[in-house]
Design an enzyme around this catalytic site. Structure first.
Site, PDB file in Angstrom:
ATOM      1  N   ASP A  78       1.171   9.139   4.725  1.00 27.08           N
ATOM      2  CA  ASP A  78       0.247   8.190   4.128  1.00 27.08           C
ATOM      3  C   ASP A  78      -1.191   8.602   4.452  1.00 27.08           C
ATOM      4  O   ASP A  78      -1.505   8.941   5.599  1.00 27.08           O
ATOM      5  CB  ASP A  78       0.540   6.796   4.685  1.00 27.08           C
ATOM      6  CG  ASP A  78      -0.278   5.719   4.022  1.00 27.08           C
ATOM      7  OD1 ASP A  78      -0.111   5.534   2.811  1.00 27.08           O
ATOM      8  OD2 ASP A  78      -1.088   5.071   4.710  1.00 27.08           O
ATOM      9  N   GLU A  82      -0.507  12.082   0.727  1.00 25.95           N
ATOM     10  CA  GLU A  82      -1.644  11.700  -0.101  1.00 25.95           C
ATOM     11  C   GLU A  82      -2.865  12.497   0.358  1.00 25.95           C
ATOM     12  O   GLU A  82      -3.327  12.334   1.486  1.00 25.95           O
ATOM     13  CB  GLU A  82      -1.940  10.211   0.047  1.00 25.95           C
ATOM     14  CG  GLU A  82      -0.858   9.304  -0.487  1.00 25.95           C
ATOM     15  CD  GLU A  82      -1.200   7.841  -0.270  1.00 25.95           C
ATOM     16  OE1 GLU A  82      -1.284   7.098  -1.267  1.00 25.95           O
ATOM     17  OE2 GLU A  82      -1.386   7.424   0.882  1.00 25.95           O
TER      18      GLU A  82
END
Length: 648
Positions: free
Chosen positions: A329, A358
Site C-alpha cells: 500500500d 502503488e
C-alpha cells in the site's frame, strides 16, 4: 508533558541489531523474550491470564544488553498466558505487546505466548502455492475477507471469516457457484487479500458493529481477530488463516497479502512509539510527524531497524503462513533501497514470490521522490511491479471524477494511453508518449513490472463508474462496456488484476470510498452472478484465452517490441494491433486485435490472408466463429480478435 517533536535527535546514531530472535518465543521449558529499545532506561514485562481484562499477576524487569537489546527468560511452560511491555525512557510510556507480537488476544491489547506447532493444519508441511516461470502468467483477483462471504446469499456458513474461503460446494439461492468454487470456476491464479494483519477500527469483541478495509495497522505480525471464529484465543486466528491458505493452495490458487507498512493508525500511541519514540517515523524539519500517507504519519523505511522490521515481518508471513506474494500500500512512500532489499531477502527464500504496489504517495514526504519507490522509479526495482493507473484512467475516466469518461465509455483521443497499457508500460517505439496526459515516458523495464487493472477496492466499481458517467445508457449497453474493459485488461501484456465481482458487474450503489461503509455497500452480492452470467462467462473465457496463448503474456520487453505491432492506420476511438504468436511459441501464428470505443461501427482493413474471428463483444470461441478477409466490421463499443487461418 512528553515532547513529541524529534528534530533534536539524530536517529542514525541508534545502534542496530542483526539477530533473528526479536520477540517472544515459547518452548515447554522456557519462554525467551527479547526486544530492541535503545532509548529505554527500564523495560518491564507484565504477565496476564486474560487477553483483555484483569490485572497483571506477574511483573519482571528485562535486562539491558548491547545494541539496544533488552531480554529475559521465563522458566517453565507459559503457553496460553498473555503479556505486555512497559518502557521507561525517562518517563513511563504506555503498555503494549511490542512490535514483534505474532499472537494476540482480542483487539491486540496483549500478546499471547503460544506453541506455534499447535497452529499447523494437517499435512501443513506439504502445503505450497503455485509458481510460474513469469509473473505475467498470473491473473490476480483482489478481495476482502469479509466482503467475500458476508452476504446472506453467499451460501457460506463462516460468513466474513477466514474459514469462508475453505468451504466447497457453496451456492447462491439461484444455484450459481460462490466462494472458493467461484474462484476455481473463473480460473484466476491468485487471490489478493486486503489487509489481514491486526488492525484497529473493528472491535473484535463486536465484529459486526463496524466495517473497515483494514488499512489502519496495529500489529504487523499478528492476524486480525474479527476474521476468526474466536477473537480471544490468538491461536485460533493463526490456525484458521492457515486453513484459508491451504484451501486456496489445494485449489491451485496463490495467496497475496496487502501490506500497509507506510503508516500506522495511531501515531503517538502506536506500538512503535511506545517502544522507541520517534524512530519508526519520518519527521518534518520542525520535528513533527510527516504525513505522506495522508493518515497522520509515515513510516521511515530507510532507517536500519525499520527496514529490518519490514523484512523480518515479510519473511515471517512467507515462512510461517506460506503466502505467495505481497502488495504494498502506498509503496511510493518507501525508499527504493528498502524495496530492493526486500526483493533480495525474499529471493533467498523463494524467487517465485510476487511483489507489487502503488507507485505513489498520498501527500508530500520529506524524502525526495528520486529516492522513493514511485512509479517513475519502477525500472530500478526489478521483479517488483507497480499499478498502471494510467491505463485504468484511460479505460474508464479519472478515478476521482464520477462523470469523467474513458475509452470504454466512449471518449476519443485516449488511444495512446490504451496502447501504453497494452504494451505493459514498457518503452515501445510505436507509442507516442507525448499524447498521454498522465505520463511522459515508459516507467516499466519489463512486463512483469506492470499491473494492469480497470478497478479495485478504491474508488468506484467499474459498473458504478460507467453508470455515473453514462447515466442514460441501458444496463445491456453497460454490460458491453464492462466486457470491453475486461477484454482490454486480460489480453494486454503485463499482469492483469481484477476487482472481485467485476466479472458480474459488482456495484457499491455508487459509493466511491467505501472503506468504512456497512456490509450492505461492500458485500459481494452473489445473486448478480446469476443476473449477469453472460458477463461472468465472458471473463471466464478471457482468462482461459490468456492462459492458452503466450502471445498475450510475453515475458520480456524485447519480445513486446519485436512481436507486438500497431499494424493499422490510426482512427479516433480505435486501437488495433498484430501479435506474432509464432515468435513466442503460441499455437496461433498471427493474431489481430481490434478495440472500438466509438458509438459507430468501424471497418478495419486486414493484413493479407484469411482470418478466423475467435472473439467479439458477445462471445469467445477459440475454434472460430466466422472467416473474414480483406476487412472486418467491428460493432460500436466492441472488439474483434482474429487469428490467421491455416489456409491464410
Amino acid at each position: 508533558m512528553r515532547n513529541w517533536k524529534f528534530n533534536h535527535i539524530d536517529f542514525s546514531t541508534y545502534p542496530g541489531y542483526e539477530g533473528k530472535d526479536l520477540g517472544v518465543f515459547w518452548s515447554p521449558e522456557k519462554t525467551t523474550i527479547k526486544i530492541w529499545a535503545p532509548t529505554a532506561k527500564m523495560v518491564e514485562l507484565r504477565l496476564y491470564k486474560d487477553g483483555v481484562r484483569g490485572e497483571a499477576y506477574h511483573k519482571t524487569n528485562l535486562q539491558k544488553k548491547e545494541k539496544g537489546i533488552w531480554d529475559t527468560v521465563l522458566t517453565g511452560d507459559y503457553e496460553g498466558k498473555f503479556y505486555t511491555f512497559k518502557v521507561n525512557d525517562g518517563e513511563w510510556l504506555e503498555e503494549v505487546p511490542g512490535i514483534y507480537a505474532r499472537c494476540v488476544g482480542a483487539n491486540g491489547l496483549r500478546g499471547m505466548i503460544y506453541n506455534p506447532n499447535t497452529t499447523n493444519p494437517e499435512n501443513w508441511v506439504y502445503d505450497n502455492g503455485p509458481r510460474y516461470k513469469s509473473f505475467t502468467e498470473a491473473v490476480i483477483y483482489e478481495t476482502h475477507v469479509r466482503d467475500f462471504s458476508i452476504a446472506k446469499n453467499s451460501g457460506i456458513e463462516n460468513k466474513g471469516k477466514f474459514l469462508g474461503f475453505t468451504e466447497e460446494g457453496t451456492r447462491s439461492p439461484e444455484g450459481v457457484k460462490t466462494g472458493i468454487d467461484h474462484l476455481k470456476e473463473l480460473g484466476i491464479t491468485h487471490v489478493h487479500l486486503l489487509p489481514v494483519n491486526d488492525f484497529v477500527t473493528v472491535d473484535e469483541e463486536k465484529p459486526l458493529e463496524k466495517y473497515n478495509w483494514g488499512y489502519d495497522p496495529m500489529h504487523y505480525n499478528a492476524l486480525e481477530g474479527s476474521y476468526a471464529t474466536d477473537a480471544y484465543d490468538g491461536r485460533k486466528r493463526i490456525v484458521e488463516f492457515k486453513e484459508l491458505v491451504k484451501a486456496l493452495h489445494a485449489s491451485g490458487i496463490g495467496v497475496i497479502l496487502d501490506v500497509v507498512f507506510n503508516h500506522t493508525y495511531y501515531a503517538k500511541e502506536s506500538v512503535f512509539n511506545q517502544i522507541v519514540p520517534g524512530y519508526f517515523y519520518r519527521q518534518k524539519e520542525d520535528g513533527s510527524f510527516s504525513n505522506a500517507s495522508g493518515c497522520g504519519n509515515e513510516v521511515a523505511s530507510e532507517r536500519e531497524m525499520v527496514r529490518k522490521y519490514i523484512i523480518d515481518t515479510l519473511k515471517y508471513w512467507v515462512e510461517e503462513f506460506h503466502v505467495d506474494g505481497f502488495r504494498f500500500d502506498l509503496m511510493g512512500i518507501h525508499d527504493i533501497k528498502t524495496m530492493q532489499e526486500i526483493r533480495k531477502s525474499l529471493n533467498k527464500i523463494d524467487h517465485g514470490l510476487f511483489l507489487y504496489g502503488e507507485g505513489w504517495a498520498a501527500d508530500q514526504s520529506p524524502m525526495p521522490e528520486s529516492k522513493r519507490a514511485v512509479k517513475r522509479n519502477t525500472s530500478a526495482m526489478r521483479k517488483i511491479a507497480s499499478f498502471n493507473d494510467d491505463f485504468r484512467d484511460a479505460l474508464k475516466g479519472n478515478h476521482g471524477d464520477k462523470k469523467s469518461k474513458g475509452f470504454v465509455s466512449g471518449l476519443g483521443l485516449r488511444e495512446e494511453a490504451i496502447k501504453f497499457g497494452i504494451t505493459a508500460a514498457i518503452h515501445h517505439p510505436q507509442v507516442n508518449y507525448g499524447y498521454i496526459e498522465t505520463v511522459q515516458s515508459a516507467w516499466a523495464a519489463e512486463p512483469d513490472q506492470c499491473i494492469n487493472y480497470v478497478s479495485c477496492h478504491d474508488n468506484y466499481t467499474l459498473w458504478d463508474k460507467l453508470k455515473q458517467s453514462l447515466p442514460k445508457v441501458s444496463n445491456e449497453e453497460l454490460q458491453k462496456r464492462v466486457k470491453l474493459a475486461g477484454a482490454l485488461v486480460l489480453t494486454s501484456q503485463g499482469v492483469p488484476l481484477l476487482h472481485a465481482g467485476v466479472d458480474f458487474c459488482r456495484t457499491k450503489g455508487g459509493n466511491g470510498n467505501s472503506y468504512k461503509s456497512p456490509d450492505s455497500v461492500n458485500q459481494i452480492d452473489w445473486s448478480r452472478k446469476n443476473e449477469f452470467i453472460d458477463v461472468f462467462e465472458y471473463f471466464q473465457k478471457l482468462i482461459q484465452l490468456r492462459k492458452n496463448h503466450p502471445a498475450f503474456r510475453m515475458t520480456t520487453a524485447d519480445s513486446i517490441r519485436r512481436d507486438l505491432n500497431f499494424c493499422t492506420e490510426y482512427q479516433v476511438g480505435v486501437v488495433s494491433y498484430c501479435l506474432d504468436g509464432k515468435s513466442v511459441g503460441d499455437s496461433w501464428s498471427k493474431i489481430f486485435l481490434i478495440f472500438n470505443g466509438n458509438k459507430v461501427e468501424v471497418e478495419i482493413p486486414l493484413p493479407e490472408g484469411n482470418y478466423s474471428v475467435v472473439a467479439d463483444a458477445i462471445s469467445i470461441n477459440e475454434e472460430g466463429m466466422e472467416i473474414v478477409e480483406q476487412s472486418v466490421r467491428v460493432d460500436p463499443v466492441s472488439l474483434k480478435i482474429l487469428v490467421q487461418a491455416e489456409n491464410g
